[in-house]
Design an enzyme around this catalytic site. Structure first.
Site, PDB file in Angstrom:
ATOM      1  N   GLY A  14     -22.915  35.526   9.701  1.00 49.31           N
ATOM      2  CA  GLY A  14     -21.828  35.268  10.659  1.00 49.31           C
ATOM      3  C   GLY A  14     -20.838  34.222  10.177  1.00 49.31           C
ATOM      4  O   GLY A  14     -21.127  33.427   9.287  1.00 49.31           O
ATOM      5  N   ARG A  18     -17.670  28.702  15.643  1.00 47.69           N
ATOM      6  CA  ARG A  18     -17.803  27.568  16.577  1.00 47.69           C
ATOM      7  C   ARG A  18     -18.196  26.261  15.883  1.00 47.69           C
ATOM      8  O   ARG A  18     -18.071  25.199  16.456  1.00 47.69           O
ATOM      9  CB  ARG A  18     -18.840  27.914  17.667  1.00 47.69           C
ATOM     10  CG  ARG A  18     -18.354  28.956  18.654  1.00 47.69           C
ATOM     11  CD  ARG A  18     -19.468  29.481  19.545  1.00 47.69           C
ATOM     12  NE  ARG A  18     -20.257  30.531  18.904  1.00 47.69           N
ATOM     13  CZ  ARG A  18     -21.320  31.108  19.458  1.00 47.69           C
ATOM     14  NH1 ARG A  18     -21.755  30.725  20.645  1.00 47.69           N
ATOM     15  NH2 ARG A  18     -21.982  32.062  18.817  1.00 47.69           N
ATOM     16  N   GLN A  75     -23.684  41.892   4.115  1.00 43.06           N
ATOM     17  CA  GLN A  75     -22.962  42.489   5.249  1.00 43.06           C
ATOM     18  C   GLN A  75     -21.492  42.133   5.041  1.00 43.06           C
ATOM     19  O   GLN A  75     -21.055  41.034   5.359  1.00 43.06           O
ATOM     20  CB  GLN A  75     -23.474  41.903   6.575  1.00 43.06           C
ATOM     21  CG  GLN A  75     -22.841  42.551   7.794  1.00 43.06           C
ATOM     22  CD  GLN A  75     -23.101  41.765   9.085  1.00 43.06           C
ATOM     23  OE1 GLN A  75     -23.441  40.575   9.054  1.00 43.06           O
ATOM     24  NE2 GLN A  75     -22.932  42.421  10.213  1.00 43.06           N
ATOM     25  N   THR A  81     -24.795  41.514  15.368  1.00 42.22           N
ATOM     26  CA  THR A  81     -26.180  41.328  14.903  1.00 42.22           C
ATOM     27  C   THR A  81     -26.877  42.663  14.592  1.00 42.22           C
ATOM     28  O   THR A  81     -27.699  42.735  13.676  1.00 42.22           O
ATOM     29  CB  THR A  81     -26.996  40.534  15.940  1.00 42.22           C
ATOM     30  OG1 THR A  81     -26.746  41.081  17.247  1.00 42.22           O
ATOM     31  CG2 THR A  81     -26.602  39.072  15.944  1.00 42.22           C
ATOM     32  N   ASN A 173     -33.239  35.499  25.578  1.00 43.44           N
ATOM     33  CA  ASN A 173     -33.609  36.144  24.327  1.00 43.44           C
ATOM     34  C   ASN A 173     -33.476  35.125  23.196  1.00 43.44           C
ATOM     35  O   ASN A 173     -32.401  34.577  22.977  1.00 43.44           O
ATOM     36  CB  ASN A 173     -32.644  37.325  24.102  1.00 43.44           C
ATOM     37  CG  ASN A 173     -32.749  37.888  22.699  1.00 43.44           C
ATOM     38  OD1 ASN A 173     -33.830  37.917  22.120  1.00 43.44           O
ATOM     39  ND2 ASN A 173     -31.624  38.338  22.159  1.00 43.44           N
ATOM     40  N   LYS A 354     -30.160  -1.478 -11.631  1.00 43.86           N
ATOM     41  CA  LYS A 354     -29.813  -0.087 -11.930  1.00 43.86           C
ATOM     42  C   LYS A 354     -30.413   0.295 -13.280  1.00 43.86           C
ATOM     43  O   LYS A 354     -30.339  -0.494 -14.227  1.00 43.86           O
ATOM     44  CB  LYS A 354     -28.290   0.050 -11.973  1.00 43.86           C
ATOM     45  CG  LYS A 354     -27.819   1.441 -12.249  1.00 43.86           C
ATOM     46  CD  LYS A 354     -26.573   1.474 -13.128  1.00 43.86           C
ATOM     47  CE  LYS A 354     -26.884   1.193 -14.567  1.00 43.86           C
ATOM     48  NZ  LYS A 354     -25.790   1.486 -15.494  1.00 43.86           N
ATOM     49  N   TYR A 369     -27.760  -9.473 -11.094  1.00 35.79           N
ATOM     50  CA  TYR A 369     -27.492  -8.084 -11.452  1.00 35.79           C
ATOM     51  C   TYR A 369     -28.251  -7.740 -12.729  1.00 35.79           C
ATOM     52  O   TYR A 369     -28.067  -8.389 -13.769  1.00 35.79           O
ATOM     53  CB  TYR A 369     -25.989  -7.824 -11.684  1.00 35.79           C
ATOM     54  CG  TYR A 369     -25.765  -6.440 -12.247  1.00 35.79           C
ATOM     55  CD1 TYR A 369     -26.048  -5.306 -11.475  1.00 35.79           C
ATOM     56  CD2 TYR A 369     -25.349  -6.238 -13.564  1.00 35.79           C
ATOM     57  CE1 TYR A 369     -25.907  -4.030 -11.999  1.00 35.79           C
ATOM     58  CE2 TYR A 369     -25.196  -4.961 -14.090  1.00 35.79           C
ATOM     59  CZ  TYR A 369     -25.480  -3.861 -13.294  1.00 35.79           C
ATOM     60  OH  TYR A 369     -25.352  -2.602 -13.802  1.00 35.79           O
ATOM     61  N   ASN A 380     -39.662 -14.709 -15.167  1.00 32.28           N
ATOM     62  CA  ASN A 380     -38.917 -15.223 -14.018  1.00 32.28           C
ATOM     63  C   ASN A 380     -37.417 -15.162 -14.333  1.00 32.28           C
ATOM     64  O   ASN A 380     -36.969 -15.681 -15.349  1.00 32.28           O
ATOM     65  CB  ASN A 380     -39.322 -16.668 -13.749  1.00 32.28           C
ATOM     66  CG  ASN A 380     -38.645 -17.190 -12.491  1.00 32.28           C
ATOM     67  OD1 ASN A 380     -39.119 -16.967 -11.383  1.00 32.28           O
ATOM     68  ND2 ASN A 380     -37.519 -17.857 -12.666  1.00 32.28           N
TER      69      ASN A 380
HETATM   70  C1  UD1 Z   1     -27.646  35.884  19.738  1.00 35.66           C
HETATM   71  C2  UD1 Z   1     -28.130  37.013  20.649  1.00 35.66           C
HETATM   72  C3  UD1 Z   1     -28.485  36.407  21.996  1.00 35.66           C
HETATM   73  C4  UD1 Z   1     -29.513  35.322  21.845  1.00 35.66           C
HETATM   74  C5  UD1 Z   1     -29.066  34.266  20.823  1.00 35.66           C
HETATM   75  C6  UD1 Z   1     -30.214  33.332  20.503  1.00 35.66           C
HETATM   76  C7  UD1 Z   1     -26.963  39.094  20.014  1.00 35.66           C
HETATM   77  C8  UD1 Z   1     -25.862  39.998  20.367  1.00 35.66           C
HETATM   78  N1  UD1 Z   1     -27.081  37.993  20.792  1.00 35.66           N
HETATM   79  O1  UD1 Z   1     -26.457  35.354  20.279  1.00 35.66           O
HETATM   80  O2  UD1 Z   1     -28.990  37.411  22.858  1.00 35.66           O
HETATM   81  O3  UD1 Z   1     -29.771  34.698  23.099  1.00 35.66           O
HETATM   82  O4  UD1 Z   1     -28.657  34.899  19.589  1.00 35.66           O
HETATM   83  O5  UD1 Z   1     -29.838  32.363  19.603  1.00 35.66           O
HETATM   84  O6  UD1 Z   1     -27.721  39.360  19.126  1.00 35.66           O
HETATM   85  N2  UD1 Z   1     -24.871  37.313  12.388  1.00 35.66           N
HETATM   86  C9  UD1 Z   1     -24.744  38.107  11.277  1.00 35.66           C
HETATM   87  N3  UD1 Z   1     -23.807  39.076  11.267  1.00 35.66           N
HETATM   88  C10 UD1 Z   1     -23.003  39.316  12.326  1.00 35.66           C
HETATM   89  C11 UD1 Z   1     -23.135  38.514  13.462  1.00 35.66           C
HETATM   90  C12 UD1 Z   1     -24.080  37.513  13.479  1.00 35.66           C
HETATM   91  O7  UD1 Z   1     -25.471  37.928  10.292  1.00 35.66           O
HETATM   92  O8  UD1 Z   1     -22.188  40.251  12.230  1.00 35.66           O
HETATM   93  C13 UD1 Z   1     -25.866  36.236  12.379  1.00 35.66           C
HETATM   94  C14 UD1 Z   1     -25.254  34.874  12.586  1.00 35.66           C
HETATM   95  O9  UD1 Z   1     -24.910  34.288  11.331  1.00 35.66           O
HETATM   96  C15 UD1 Z   1     -26.354  34.102  13.307  1.00 35.66           C
HETATM   97  C16 UD1 Z   1     -27.148  35.182  14.018  1.00 35.66           C
HETATM   98  O10 UD1 Z   1     -26.768  36.415  13.450  1.00 35.66           O
HETATM   99  O11 UD1 Z   1     -27.208  33.426  12.396  1.00 35.66           O
HETATM  100  C17 UD1 Z   1     -26.866  35.211  15.508  1.00 35.66           C
HETATM  101  O12 UD1 Z   1     -25.468  35.408  15.696  1.00 35.66           O
HETATM  102  P1  UD1 Z   1     -24.649  34.557  16.761  1.00 35.66           P
HETATM  103  O13 UD1 Z   1     -23.242  35.004  16.718  1.00 35.66           O
HETATM  104  O14 UD1 Z   1     -24.934  33.119  16.598  1.00 35.66           O
HETATM  105  O15 UD1 Z   1     -25.310  35.108  18.109  1.00 35.66           O
HETATM  106  P2  UD1 Z   1     -25.437  34.364  19.498  1.00 35.66           P
HETATM  107  O16 UD1 Z   1     -24.142  34.447  20.203  1.00 35.66           O
HETATM  108  O17 UD1 Z   1     -26.047  33.048  19.305  1.00 35.66           O
HETATM  109 CA    CA Z   2     -26.444  31.727  17.544  1.00 40.79          CA
END
Ligand code: UD1
Ligand code: CA
Length: 464
Positions: A14, A18, A75, A81, A173, A354, A369, A380
């Site tokens: 991802g 944020r 990806q 996800t 979740n 050092k 030093y 000493n």
């Molecule tokens: C996700 C879950 C949410 C859960 C939460 C817990 C989904 C849709 N939502 O939300 O239900 O409560 O985690 O922490 O799954 N990532 C990828 N590729 C992508 C998108 C994301 O590899 O295309 C990775 C991100 O880098 C991250 C992880 O997946 O490490 C989760 O993605 P993130 O966008 O943080 O999901 P949340 O909004 O936290």
């Molecule tokens: Ca997350």
């Protein structure tokens, strides 16, 4: 027969929008280690045989940092996800076993919980088992677990797609699941991006499974905190403080006194021996090993160093150094990389060292030093002694033998060697080697002009 093999897919592709950072999220540090390494460690100690990390955003940097520790799936576009897990499919062709799926941003997940999840999944013969957690407070942006009146899992709804009634649910979740791999890839083909974020949600497969009548289970985590994800730097600080508490807690249970855990910062891989006391405002970082019965701090910063038993470090910095047993350091000493201190030595206030070997029972108590030097045992070093190691172009070594006495304010201009048992008179500027057991004096003789001050005073009053 051994346990069936287990593979894990960690989603770490991802954009981490944020976080507002140029550093990809898996590389952000918590207690001295990159975020993703916590997940790799937990998977490894849970007995996962194969770990596939899905990378995308800043893939090269992430791959470089974790090369050799896992496999990578790319990806290219981050479409959600569900899409992330799909990207690992080519690496899992023909795999019929169980697949653990984890988000790359939940570093508090521990191996015991992962083992319990897999066990629960296998015992129930489920197609999918999700790890849920019950928050003690409102669950923010986490996906909510939906159950029917009898408690059967129906699906997951993302916070952005949830009704206000669903948002009131506190079972969330964790995004950690165990799947029967073929069933998962089958269901993923049916996931569509028709939601508030326009993404392929992995969470949708849970609903698809229940719809088809495939068995879905949810295991509620014993400790809800394992669910905490890092999406912002506020969460990074929050999760880091929980990890820090876990580290301090384990150290205390192993016999280390931490006087004030709220003001003590110890990295994840640090080892500390029994009956050592760590005083407040102290940082013990990186690959540091500290022995037994030491007193560390208050106000010490120790990084990538090795410290023996019964050593005291007070209000000082120690970096990439090795200290023996019964050494006393500080207050206000600065031990820089390459410092090696023998047993029983004393390094006092305002001493900087050092790239130097300090022998056993050496005393350099104040204002010194020492760089690029070797000091023999029982020597000493007087207050204000300086090794002049740099001539503007190159560094040179100073060698001081055993049992020497270097008088205060000596200036040792390297390269120079002081033989065993030699004395150097205070305030000497030493440019030539000093043979063993001799005395070197290199300063002007004192001249005393009797009555001079009195005469001067009289002269100035007669002029005025
Ligand atoms: C996700 C879950 C949410 C859960 C939460 C817990 C989904 C849709 N939502 O939300 O239900 O409560 O985690 O922490 O799954 N990532 C990828 N590729 C992508 C998108 C994301 O590899 O295309 C990775 C991100 O880098 C991250 C992880 O997946 O490490 C989760 O993605 P993130 O966008 O943080 O999901 P949340 O909004 O936290
Ligand atoms: Ca997350």
């Amino acid at each position: 027969m051994g346990k069936p093999s287990l593979t894990a897919v960690i989603m770490a592709a991802g954009k981490s929008t944020r976080m507002k950072s140029r550093v990809p999220k898996p590389l952000h540090l918590l207690c001295g280690k990159p975020l993703l390494s916590y997940l790799l460690d937990s998977c490894k100690s849970a007995g996962v045989a194969r770990i596939i990390v899905v990378v995308g955003h800043e893939a090269e940097r992430v791959q470089q940092a974790f090369g050799g520790q896992c496999e990578f799936a790319l990806q290219e576009e981050q479409l959600g996800t569900g899409h992330a897990v799909m990207s690992a499919k080519p690496l899992l062709e023909g795999y019929q076993g169980d697949l653990l799926v984890l988000p790359g941003d939940s570093p508090l997940i521990d191996s015991d919980t992962l083992c319990k999840l897999v066990e629960y999944h296998r015992k129930n013969g489920a197609a999918a088992t999700l790890l849920s957690a019950i928050f003690p407070h409102e669950a923010g942006m986490y996906g909510r677990v939906l159950r029917d009146s009898r408690g059967k899992v129906l699906g997951i709804v993302e916070a952005k797609d949830a009704t206000s009634e669903q948002l009131a649910l506190r079972e969330i979740n964790t995004s950690i699941y165990c799947f029967h791999a073929p069933a998962l890839f089958d269901a993923l083909q049916e996931v569509r991006p028709d939601n508030a974020q326009g993404e392929y949600y992995l969470t949708d497969v849970i609903g698809l499974f229940t719809h088809r009548g495939d068995k879905v289970e949810a295991l509620v985590a014993d400790d809800w905190q394992v669910a905490l994800g890092v999406n912002t730097r506020v969460e990074l600080a929050d999760v880091a403080s929980r990890l820090r508490w876990r580290i301090l807690h384990n150290l205390m249970l192993s016999g280390v006194t931490i006087v004030d855990p709220a003001n003590t910062y110890i990295d994840a891989d640090v080892q500390i021996g029994q009956d050592t006391t760590v005083h407040p405002n102290t940082y013990i970082l990186g690959n540091t090993v500290i022995g037994e019965e030491c007193e560390i701090g208050p106000m010490a910063r120790i990084e990538d160093s090795h410290i023996g038993n019964g050593t005291k470090v007070l209000a000082s910095q120690v970096v990439e150094s090795r200290l023996g047993d019964g050494v006393r350091v500080g207050p206000f000493a600065n031990l820089r990389p390459g410092t090696v201190v023998g047993n029983g030595a004393k390094i006092g206030d305002f001493v900087e060292v050092k790239n130097a070997v300090i022998g056993e029972n050496v005393s350099m108590a104040h204002l010194t030093y020492v760089g690029d030097a070797h000091i023999g045992a029982n020597t000493n070093i007087g207050a204000g002694t300086i090794t002049c190691n740099y001539d503007g172009k190159r560094k040179h070594r100073t060698v001081i033998g055993e049992g020497c006495f270097i008088g205060s304010h000596a200036t040792l201009i390297a390269p120079v060697e002081i033989g065993d048992g030699a004395y150097v008179a205070a305030a000497s500027a030493i440019t030539e080697d000093v043979p063993p057991d001799s005395l070197a004096i290199a300063r002007c003789r004192q001249a005393v002009k009797e009555g001079w001050a009195k005469r001067r005073r009289e002269q100035s009053s007669s002029e005025g």
